[in-house]
Design a protein around this motif. Structure first.
Motif, mmCIF file in Angstrom:
data_model
loop_
_atom_site.group_PDB
_atom_site.id
_atom_site.type_symbol
_atom_site.label_atom_id
_atom_site.label_comp_id
_atom_site.label_asym_id
_atom_site.label_seq_id
_atom_site.Cartn_x
_atom_site.Cartn_y
_atom_site.Cartn_z
ATOM 1 N N LYS A 113 8.651 6.343 -9.890
ATOM 2 C CA LYS A 113 8.327 5.575 -8.683
ATOM 3 C C LYS A 113 8.639 4.094 -8.892
ATOM 4 C CE LYS A 113 4.719 8.573 -6.769
ATOM 5 N NZ LYS A 113 3.306 8.662 -6.346
ATOM 6 N N ALA A 114 8.312 3.591 -10.078
ATOM 7 C CA ALA A 114 8.598 2.190 -10.377
ATOM 8 C C ALA A 114 10.095 1.923 -10.330
ATOM 9 C CB ALA A 114 8.030 1.816 -11.749
ATOM 10 N N LYS A 115 10.881 2.825 -10.916
ATOM 11 C CA LYS A 115 12.338 2.672 -10.918
ATOM 12 C C LYS A 115 12.892 2.686 -9.494
ATOM 13 C CE LYS A 115 13.550 4.505 -15.475
ATOM 14 N NZ LYS A 115 14.254 5.594 -16.208
ATOM 15 N N ASP A 116 12.352 3.570 -8.662
ATOM 16 C CA ASP A 116 12.827 3.651 -7.277
ATOM 17 C C ASP A 116 12.631 2.319 -6.552
ATOM 18 O OD1 ASP A 116 13.609 6.257 -7.560
ATOM 19 O OD2 ASP A 116 11.801 7.119 -6.651
ATOM 20 N N TYR B 144 2.810 0.888 -10.374
ATOM 21 C CA TYR B 144 3.283 2.214 -10.780
ATOM 22 C C TYR B 144 3.469 2.287 -12.301
ATOM 23 C CZ TYR B 144 4.241 3.699 -5.966
ATOM 24 O OH TYR B 144 4.123 4.083 -4.654
ATOM 25 N N LEU B 145 3.983 1.231 -12.902
ATOM 26 C CA LEU B 145 4.146 1.216 -14.355
ATOM 27 C C LEU B 145 2.793 1.327 -15.051
ATOM 28 C CD1 LEU B 145 6.880 -1.521 -14.982
ATOM 29 C CD2 LEU B 145 7.133 0.959 -15.178
ATOM 30 N N ARG B 146 1.804 0.621 -14.531
ATOM 31 C CA ARG B 146 0.484 0.650 -15.148
ATOM 32 C C ARG B 146 -0.171 2.018 -15.002
ATOM 33 N NH1 ARG B 146 -2.929 -4.658 -15.667
ATOM 34 N NH2 ARG B 146 -3.473 -3.329 -17.411
ATOM 35 N N LYS B 147 0.295 2.786 -14.009
ATOM 36 C CA LYS B 147 -0.205 4.154 -13.815
ATOM 37 C C LYS B 147 0.670 5.178 -14.533
ATOM 38 C CE LYS B 147 -1.375 5.551 -9.781
ATOM 39 N NZ LYS B 147 -1.174 5.912 -8.361
ATOM 40 N N TRP C 8 7.365 -6.130 -5.940
ATOM 41 C CA TRP C 8 7.209 -6.344 -7.381
ATOM 42 C C TRP C 8 5.869 -5.789 -7.868
ATOM 43 C CZ3 TRP C 8 10.002 -7.688 -11.508
ATOM 44 C CH2 TRP C 8 9.341 -8.106 -12.657
ATOM 45 N N ASN C 9 4.798 -6.132 -7.186
ATOM 46 C CA ASN C 9 3.481 -5.667 -7.614
ATOM 47 C C ASN C 9 3.323 -4.160 -7.450
ATOM 48 O OD1 ASN C 9 1.268 -7.873 -8.369
ATOM 49 N ND2 ASN C 9 2.704 -8.794 -6.932
#
Length: 234
Positions: free
Chosen positions: A205-208, A197-200, A191-192
């Motif tokens: 990558k977050a979706k993966d 990745y979202l914050r970057k 989760w983190n």
């Protein structure tokens, strides 16, 4: 231009930059808190921020057909339209320049909103599972200390490159069939990592990670439910 006019112009440019960085999530925690307080007190700054926010939101909600037309239009199409509109081929170069400028503004506007929207999702969900609520108490103290630091970095948007790199390593380790110190923390590490990745602004990558977690955690579980909700928002 007078000294006063120069000063006003520099202030406006500075405020535009600050508002842009705030909307894109590029301020650190302290700077963002100070900026929010300033917004509460400075009516002119607040009005400017609201105007920019409405502009970006309006661009995000622009007609999809128009957006697709701009994205798909090639130079020949624009020339054809320009000739038809102006009635003369000699005007199409000027029209091309205008069209290119509009396209650039639309593209940058959507990219800016998308960046802000994505990083905001990361900030919004960064504290959904605070470390204090998932510490087992009977596991390795060094592991808990490291994870606490990494999870806090994600929540605060600090050292995200190194943090996501380390979390990616721990994610692979936590998923191993062989039980280890990170096994019980696997869902929170995943989760983190996705939030980092979202914050970057690394949406792919977050979706993966989130799609991988969907397969691991059923919808009826807390983590499974959170993962599915977040993935649909991206």
């Amino acid at each position: 231009m007078t000294y006063i006019e120069d000063t006003v112009k520099e202030k406006d440019l500075l405020n535009d930059d600050r508002i842009s960085r705030y909307m894109q999530g590029k301020m650190d925690v302290d700077e963002e808190s100070a900026f929010i307080e300033e917004l509460k007190k400075d009516e002119d700054l607040r009005s400017l921020a609201i105007a920019q926010a409405r502009l970006v939101k309006g661009m995000k909600q622009a007609d999809n057909e128009l957006k697709d037309a701009f994205r798909q239009a090639d130079e020949q199409t624009i020339k054809r339209i320009a000739t038809k509109v102006t009635g003369s081929k000699r005007h199409y170069a000027q029209w091309l320049a205008i069209a290119a400028s509009i396209l650039f503004v639309v593209f940058i506007g959507f990219k800016s909103y998308d960046y802000y929207d994505t990083t905001s999702l990361g900030r919004l969900h960064a504290n959904d599972f605070p470390m204090s609520s998932i510490i087992r108490g009977d596991s390795n103290a060094d592991v808990e200390e490291e994870l606490t630091t990494l999870f806090n970095n994600v929540a605060e948007g600090k050292d995200l490159d190194n943090t996501t790199s380390r979390l990616a390593t721990l994610w692979e380790l936590a998923k191993q069939d062989t039980y280890n110190d990170y096994t019980d923390y696997a869902p929170y590490i995943g989760w983190n990592l996705a939030i980092g990745y979202l914050r970057k602004y690394e949406k792919a990558k977050a979706k993966d990670i989130l799609e991988e977690m969907e397969k691991m955690y059923p919808e009826e579980t807390t983590m499974g439910n959170k993962v599915r909700i977040l993935r649909k928002k991206i």
